[in-house]
Design an enzyme around this catalytic site. Structure first.
Site, mmCIF file in Angstrom:
data_model
loop_
_atom_site.group_PDB
_atom_site.id
_atom_site.type_symbol
_atom_site.label_atom_id
_atom_site.label_comp_id
_atom_site.label_asym_id
_atom_site.label_seq_id
_atom_site.Cartn_x
_atom_site.Cartn_y
_atom_site.Cartn_z
ATOM 1 N N GLY A 12 -7.063 -13.587 -11.954
ATOM 2 C CA GLY A 12 -6.957 -14.978 -11.521
ATOM 3 C C GLY A 12 -7.741 -15.292 -10.271
ATOM 4 C CG ASP A 120 -5.989 -22.938 -5.389
ATOM 5 O OD1 ASP A 120 -5.018 -23.037 -4.621
ATOM 6 O OD2 ASP A 120 -6.520 -21.854 -5.666
ATOM 7 C CD1 TRP A 220 -0.844 -15.293 -7.883
ATOM 8 C CD2 TRP A 220 -1.048 -16.414 -9.805
ATOM 9 N NE1 TRP A 220 -2.188 -15.549 -8.071
ATOM 10 C CE2 TRP A 220 -2.341 -16.231 -9.245
ATOM 11 C CE3 TRP A 220 -0.931 -17.104 -11.007
ATOM 12 C CZ2 TRP A 220 -3.494 -16.733 -9.855
ATOM 13 C CZ3 TRP A 220 -2.087 -17.603 -11.609
ATOM 14 C CH2 TRP A 220 -3.347 -17.408 -11.036
#
Length: 426
Positions: A12, A120, A220
């Site tokens: 990622g 983001d 995450w």
């Protein structure tokens, strides 16, 4: 062995995605260590983020199909992620259709598990309304993929994906509350902890966000991520997370270093943590990881590397904002060497200690240069050379001996290199 239903790796990061061959090696290691899930989410796959509306061209679609099969053969669950949040217009019917069609087109390649990422991206003035739109988009995708009911994983990455981005705070965030109340219970919510890169994550902080989103979050974990600075790599253990944390999360996915090969210590340690007994420590976990990694450095008998050599390298490139103990010792010695108050006899002894450290790093470098794992060499080479050259510079400057003039070390060429030296002594 871990009982976590979701435990594994996220591709990622920002930067060059891994190749098919690299992912194949990753799947082999995941299978050996008990990691069960791989989340495909490379930020710079054009069709994952920038051109999310477009179907994958034939060659890229075939590569994804082959990747799914490779993961399946290794017993690894592949989750495909799409990140449409930069310009998704939920009020636009064409965008809604494009979103569903993209997921269905990927499903036809054999993918069974999915993720929708809204990280983001810009915040909307009304964050609760932004959350509700994202909830609607997620349910739209779920119904397109599984009209008869959800049959695979759906992972959701929120725009407020860590505590420092939650406004005004985790417990009082209208955005997180709208997600928790709106998202179907079958949707897992991704969370990076107190910060984007969280050196520590407490049980209390996880329980707080779990209450806010009405479910255990799925970590995450950016602990080993390196895409935010070209000057760092993380070879330290999985650390800063108490064992009790495991009971409070839906699983853990590590978003690791951009280069694949240096991820062995961190990923092995994550697997070790997930199934650990109460006496587990990060330090002993790192030693176990380095023992697993050492054969990669020992392919050429003429260039032997010891576990202690490899431990020094791991301590040099440890964790965010933290050196390992052996690297701390090297830094302490280096500071004493350049301290004008250090006596000549003591400086001579300290210099010999620096020379010994340099020899150990060079030993690892020479073993990699002679060995067959070229990716590992290429991934570690700049970091090892950087330390070797800096140690050499310090020793030449302290002794005024050698072929190199200490005033002529001109390899610090970039603006970033010069900026790194500013404000250090203030």
């Amino acid at each position: 062995m871990s009982t976590m239903p979701v435990l594994g790796v996220i591709e990622g990061f920002y930067g060059r995605p891994w190749t098919a061959a690299q992912r194949g090696r990753l799947f082999e290691r995941m299978a050996a260590w008990g990691l069960n899930t791989y989340l495909y989410a490379p930020k710079d796959d054009r069709w994952h983020r920038q051109e999310w509306r477009e179907a994958y061209p034939a060659a890229e679609a075939e590569s994804l199909r082959a990747l799914v099969e490779d993961a399946r053969q290794h017993g690894v669950r592949l989750v495909y992620a799409l990140a449409p949040g930069l310009d998704l217009d939920w009020a636009n019917g064409a965008d809604r259709r494009a979103l569903a069609q993209k997921f269905v087109s990927v499903q036809r390649l054999g993918i069974e598990h999915f993720s929708l990422l809204f990280d983001d991206i810009p915040y909307a003035p009304d964050r609760a309304a932004q959350a509700r739109e994202q909830v609607a988009a997620t349910h739209h995708v779920l119904d397109a993929l599984w009209p008869d009911g959800q049959a695979g994983l759906m992972l959701f990455c929120p725009t407020e994906y860590c505590a420092e981005r939650a406004r005004p705070g985790v417990a009082s965030s209208p955005y997180l509350r709208a997600l928790g109340e709106g998202l179907r219970p079958s949707v897992d919510i991704l969370w990076t902890g107190p910060q984007v890169v969280s050196p520590e994550i407490s049980v209390q902080s996880i329980l707080e966000v779990n209450r806010a989103v009405c479910r255990p979050v799925l970590l995450w974990d950016n602990l080993h991520a390196s895409d935010y600075s070209l000057h760092r790599l993380h070879l330290g253990p999985y650390a800063g997370r108490p064992l009790d944390l495991r009971a409070g999360v839906a699983g853990i996915l590590s978003n690791p270093n951009n280069p694949l090969e240096p991820n062995t210590p961190g990923l092995f340690s994550l697997a070790d943590y997930a199934g650990a007994a109460p006496d587990w420590t990060p330090e002993t976990s790192l030693d176990r990881a380095l023992e697993v990694w050492l054969p990669e450095f020992m392919a050429v008998p003429a260039h032997p590397v010891t576990l202690e050599d490899l431990r020094l390298v791991a301590h040099m490139l440890y964790l965010p904002g933290q050196l390992g103990p052996q690297a701390v010792r090297v830094l302490t010695v280096a500071r004493q060497v350049v301290d004008l108050q250090t006596g000549a006899e003591q400086r001579a002894s300290l210099l010999e200690e620096l020379r010994a450290a340099r020899r150990r790093v060079v030993r690892v470098l020479r073993a990699l240069e002679a060995g067959p794992n070229r990716d590992l060499l290429f991934d570690l080479h700049p970091y090892l050379v950087d330390v070797v050259e800096e140690l050499n510079r310090l020793m030449v400057g302290a002794t005024q001996r050698g072929e190199d003039d200490p005033e002529a070390f001109l390899y610090r060429g970039s603006l970033a290199d010069h900026l790194m030296t500013l404000g250090r002594e203030n």
